[in-house]
Design an enzyme around this catalytic site. Sequence first.
Site, mmCIF file in Angstrom:
data_model
loop_
_atom_site.group_PDB
_atom_site.id
_atom_site.type_symbol
_atom_site.label_atom_id
_atom_site.label_comp_id
_atom_site.label_asym_id
_atom_site.label_seq_id
_atom_site.Cartn_x
_atom_site.Cartn_y
_atom_site.Cartn_z
ATOM 1 C CB ILE A 1 -7.320 1.805 -10.067
ATOM 2 C CG1 ILE A 1 -8.118 2.017 -8.543
ATOM 3 C CG2 ILE A 1 -6.504 2.812 -10.590
ATOM 4 C CD1 ILE A 1 -8.582 3.317 -8.231
ATOM 5 N N GLY B 1 5.590 -4.594 -6.796
ATOM 6 C CA GLY B 1 4.828 -4.795 -7.940
ATOM 7 C C GLY B 1 4.745 -3.230 -8.573
ATOM 8 C CE1 TYR C 1 -7.092 -8.725 -6.267
ATOM 9 C CE2 TYR C 1 -9.124 -7.760 -5.707
ATOM 10 C CZ TYR C 1 -7.793 -7.730 -6.270
ATOM 11 O OH TYR C 1 -7.254 -6.538 -6.157
#
Length: 246
Positions: A187, A11, A154
């Site tokens: 982030i 990724g 998640y």
Amino acid sequence: MLKDKVALITGAGRGIGYSIAEKFAKEGCHVVICDISEESSVQAAQSLTEKYKVRALGVKTDVSNFEETQKLAARVIAEFGKIDILVNNAGITKDNLLLRMTPEEWQKVIEINLNSVFNCSKAVLRPMLKNKGGRIINIASVVGVMGNAGQSNYAASKAGIIGFTKSIAKEYGSKGILCNAIAPGFINTKMIETLPKEYIDNLLNLVPLKKLGEPEDVANIALFLAADLSAYVTGQVIKVDGGMVM
Ligand code: NAP
């Protein structure tokens, strides 16, 4: 710090993964950028080769697909001869309250965030054993530690990564393979772009440093975990969250 090492980062076409690849390349590491997007993986690799004069290869791979990840690792071995560092970074969100969450939203997040960590770690394990060592760095999340409403899929995937990290650290420590996780807070990347401003403002009230993190803040810890500096560190979960979760 990583001269002539070979790192595979998943990724890494953009965001935190790209920042890690850039940080490693700056330290003389050859990097393999894997991403679901062919265009961003190839572009990222080109830009790092030009900037840092290291070998960089961009390969389109869906990390949730077991066969694709085994082929990727085989290609890295064929072209670079070894894999010193794996960073399992690829991840997605598909947020919903459990009441509304579809089986597809659950499965997709588990496949891309968690199954990928199994797939890629398994793919690099034999080469690392042959090389008598290696580093596996898994990008988890503070959400995997504290939970988060609307993110049960998640949070479960990231908590799963933490359990996996500790188990691999125990299984392969004696073989010189160190496995650690990084748990970022919030982030500044595309992943959080869609969060409403009000949500971010409320969130920042919980962050002692009163700001979002930058991808480089995570990349700095990844560099520490990839380098000799962390030779006696394994099975750890390092939070990079401005002090949000203590
Ligand atoms: P991002 O900007 O969305 O980057 C994720 C990258 O992963 C994208 O390039 C994406 O490709 C790629 N990807 C998605 N599915 C893939 C697949 N099946 N195979 C290969 N690559 C795939 O997100 P980020 O913020 O940098 O996140 C990186 C990691 O940090 C993730 O694991 C995330 O969960 C974790 N994290 C992020 C935060 C945050 O606040 N940003 C906080 C905690 C943890 P596309 O271009 O196709 O989307």
